[in-house]
Enzyme design. Sequence first.
Site, PDB file in Angstrom:
ATOM      1  N   ASP A 226       0.749  -1.106   0.049  1.00 36.38           N
ATOM      2  CA  ASP A 226      -0.035   0.057  -0.077  1.00 36.38           C
ATOM      3  C   ASP A 226       0.809   1.201  -0.021  1.00 36.38           C
ATOM      4  OD1 ASP A 226      -2.153   1.848   0.680  1.00 36.38           O
ATOM      5  OD2 ASP A 226      -3.314   0.099   0.806  1.00 36.38           O
ATOM      6  N   HIS A 264     -11.431  -0.800  -8.776  1.00 35.60           N
ATOM      7  CA  HIS A 264     -12.936   0.192  -9.129  1.00 35.60           C
ATOM      8  C   HIS A 264     -12.342   1.545  -8.588  1.00 35.60           C
ATOM      9  CE1 HIS A 264     -15.078   0.280  -4.887  1.00 35.60           C
ATOM     10  NE2 HIS A 264     -13.761   0.363  -4.857  1.00 35.60           N
TER      11      HIS A 264
HETATM   12  C1  LIG Z   1     -10.522   1.209  -1.278  1.00 31.31           C
HETATM   13  S1  LIG Z   1      -9.268   0.811  -0.489  1.00 31.31           S
HETATM   14  C2  LIG Z   1      -9.195  -0.629  -0.208  1.00 31.31           C
HETATM   15  C3  LIG Z   1      -8.406  -1.140   0.997  1.00 31.31           C
HETATM   16  C4  LIG Z   1      -8.219  -2.640   1.239  1.00 31.31           C
HETATM   17  N1  LIG Z   1      -7.872  -3.466  -0.119  1.00 31.31           N
HETATM   18  C5  LIG Z   1      -9.899  -3.015   1.580  1.00 31.31           C
HETATM   19  O1  LIG Z   1     -10.502  -3.681   1.165  1.00 31.31           O
HETATM   20  O2  LIG Z   1     -10.042  -2.898   2.804  1.00 31.31           O
HETATM   21  C6  LIG Z   1      -7.937   1.580  -1.623  1.00 31.31           C
HETATM   22  C7  LIG Z   1      -6.300   1.192  -0.960  1.00 31.31           C
HETATM   23  O3  LIG Z   1      -5.509   1.262  -2.180  1.00 31.31           O
HETATM   24  C8  LIG Z   1      -4.396   2.058  -1.766  1.00 31.31           C
HETATM   25  N2  LIG Z   1      -3.771   2.880  -2.807  1.00 31.31           N
HETATM   26  C9  LIG Z   1      -4.201   3.920  -3.555  1.00 31.31           C
HETATM   27  N3  LIG Z   1      -3.398   4.151  -4.446  1.00 31.31           N
HETATM   28  C10 LIG Z   1      -2.328   3.268  -4.233  1.00 31.31           C
HETATM   29  C11 LIG Z   1      -1.077   3.003  -5.037  1.00 31.31           C
HETATM   30  N4  LIG Z   1      -0.786   3.813  -6.296  1.00 31.31           N
HETATM   31  N5  LIG Z   1      -0.475   1.982  -4.801  1.00 31.31           N
HETATM   32  C12 LIG Z   1      -0.728   1.309  -3.731  1.00 31.31           C
HETATM   33  N6  LIG Z   1      -1.798   1.411  -3.032  1.00 31.31           N
HETATM   34  C13 LIG Z   1      -2.589   2.201  -3.247  1.00 31.31           C
HETATM   35  C14 LIG Z   1      -5.311   2.963  -0.863  1.00 31.31           C
HETATM   36  O4  LIG Z   1      -3.921   3.411   0.293  1.00 31.31           O
HETATM   37  C15 LIG Z   1      -6.328   2.250   0.019  1.00 31.31           C
HETATM   38  O5  LIG Z   1      -5.775   1.700   0.979  1.00 31.31           O
HETATM   39  O1  LIG Z   2     -12.730   8.460  -1.940  1.00 29.32           O
HETATM   40  C1  LIG Z   2     -13.682   7.737  -1.583  1.00 29.32           C
HETATM   41  C2  LIG Z   2     -14.874   8.265  -1.164  1.00 29.32           C
HETATM   42  C3  LIG Z   2     -15.813   7.329  -1.025  1.00 29.32           C
HETATM   43  C4  LIG Z   2     -17.061   8.102  -0.721  1.00 29.32           C
HETATM   44  C5  LIG Z   2     -17.484   9.273  -1.175  1.00 29.32           C
HETATM   45  C6  LIG Z   2     -18.805   9.682  -1.053  1.00 29.32           C
HETATM   46  C7  LIG Z   2     -19.741   9.089  -0.208  1.00 29.32           C
HETATM   47  O2  LIG Z   2     -21.018   9.687   0.152  1.00 29.32           O
HETATM   48  C8  LIG Z   2     -19.187   7.845   0.219  1.00 29.32           C
HETATM   49  C9  LIG Z   2     -18.051   7.262   0.033  1.00 29.32           C
HETATM   50  O3  LIG Z   2     -15.576   5.924  -1.023  1.00 29.32           O
HETATM   51  C10 LIG Z   2     -14.426   5.440  -1.282  1.00 29.32           C
HETATM   52  C11 LIG Z   2     -14.188   4.275  -1.331  1.00 29.32           C
HETATM   53  O4  LIG Z   2     -15.400   3.447  -1.157  1.00 29.32           O
HETATM   54  C12 LIG Z   2     -13.209   3.552  -1.738  1.00 29.32           C
HETATM   55  O5  LIG Z   2     -13.070   2.180  -2.070  1.00 29.32           O
HETATM   56  C13 LIG Z   2     -12.058   4.298  -2.362  1.00 29.32           C
HETATM   57  C14 LIG Z   2     -12.254   5.839  -2.050  1.00 29.32           C
HETATM   58  C15 LIG Z   2     -13.495   6.243  -1.603  1.00 29.32           C
END
Ligand SMILES: C[S@@+](CC[C@H](N)C(=O)[O-])C[C@H]1O[C@@H](n2cnc3c(N)ncnc32)[C@H](O)[C@@H]1O
Ligand SMILES: O=c1cc(-c2ccc(O)cc2)oc2c(O)c(O)ccc12
Length: 364
Positions: A226, A264
């Site tokens: 991450d 996504h």
């Molecule tokens: C929506 S979260 C999902 C976290 C985890 N997989 C979960 O399901 O709980 C997306 C993750 O991607 C990480 N992320 C964003 N850009 C990234 C990058 N360029 N390289 C590695 N990780 C990244 C964010 O910090 C975040 O923890």
């Molecule tokens: O960056 C986000 C933002 C959300 C988000 C935005 C607005 C809402 O009303 C609810 C949630 O959710 C995120 C998310 O679910 C994710 O996987 C990554 C980034 C963000």
Amino acid sequence: MNLTQTQRERNELFEAQAHIYSYLLNCATSMSLKCALELGIPDIVLNHKKPITIQELISKLNLPIEKTFHLRSLMRLLIHSKFFSIIKLDGQEGYVPTTASKLLIKNTSEDSQNVPNLFSFAKFCLDPAILTPWQFLGKWFNGSESTIFETVNGISVWEFANKNPKFNELFNDAMTSDSRMMSLVANDYHEIFAGVESVVDVGGGTGLNAKILLEAFPHMTCTVLDLPHVVADMTDTTNLKYVGGDMLSFIPSADVILFKTVLHNWGDEDVLRVLKLCRETIRSGGGKGINKGKVVIIDMVVDFEHDEEEITKTKMLFDVMMMFFINGKERTKAEWEKLFLEAGFSEYKITHNLGLRSLIEVFP
Ligand SMILES: C[S@@+](CC[C@H](N)C(=O)[O-])C[C@H]1O[C@@H](n2cnc3c(N)ncnc32)[C@H](O)[C@@H]1O
Ligand SMILES: O=c1cc(-c2ccc(O)cc2)oc2c(O)c(O)ccc12
């Protein structure tokens, strides 16, 4: 009843008025839920063990008795939205929790990390930092910033998290809370992880998903990749290692490359780049044998034809939110397939048993 044309038109207009008002006031439901969470109503109703009357609720909340009428209205809306139910016991009406409010309990102990709970996800969605950008959708359409988050803050969600420890914690806790749902199915994934010795969880946040997997498959080792600010304070264990880096330029080698609710977050161009990197990593890793050298994606697969109405609506909301907040999108099966084939993969298999999300195995 035989309605005249004019009566029918009038009724249609009144129905349209109700429809418009219902959508205009949608935020009142979200805000009422926010209020219930702030007050800890789900915890109180659940801990009461039997139906709780409005008077008992007022008293437990320590609210002035004059607020009884208002609390009753709030609860009525939340009952209509399926967050609570009301039942009659000994001639008195009392509130009971529903499955939804049981998932929104505030006070869970540290050692119940893999008991499903969505409180932190709700807290994040209802935080002003996330609610405010919606106000600027119109401005964004006329501007040059790539997301509404940037229109408001000047930087992306990821940069903002890097610069604001409080937001970083809010975001990571929200994602962790979403991952807690994985504990419901990890033990069903024996076929998917049979023979797998190593997994890299790309964008794996603070590692809860990896920990849940390791509990179900203790013989495996897991690497969580991450952004540096996300994994900075994390401590490695014998079979769990954290790596700070950028998935767009480097993916550590492992038998399985896992992405849970990560792809996504990205547009097609970036997903293609990441999948091509995976393909390269798999090729050079030379993983042989059942389940070695595959990508596993846990994400939404939009299927308006077969999904139930509430799932369809939620997927559309996520799609819009992804697009306007971080330039991502929710994809149909055909859209996923196109990316897999373009990245050089030859086969994929979708398992739908995660509610909104599906599990996609992608093979070279
Ligand atoms: C929506 S979260 C999902 C976290 C985890 N997989 C979960 O399901 O709980 C997306 C993750 O991607 C990480 N992320 C964003 N850009 C990234 C990058 N360029 N390289 C590695 N990780 C990244 C964010 O910090 C975040 O923890
Ligand atoms: O960056 C986000 C933002 C959300 C988000 C935005 C607005 C809402 O009303 C609810 C949630 O959710 C995120 C998310 O679910 C994710 O996987 C990554 C980034 C963000």
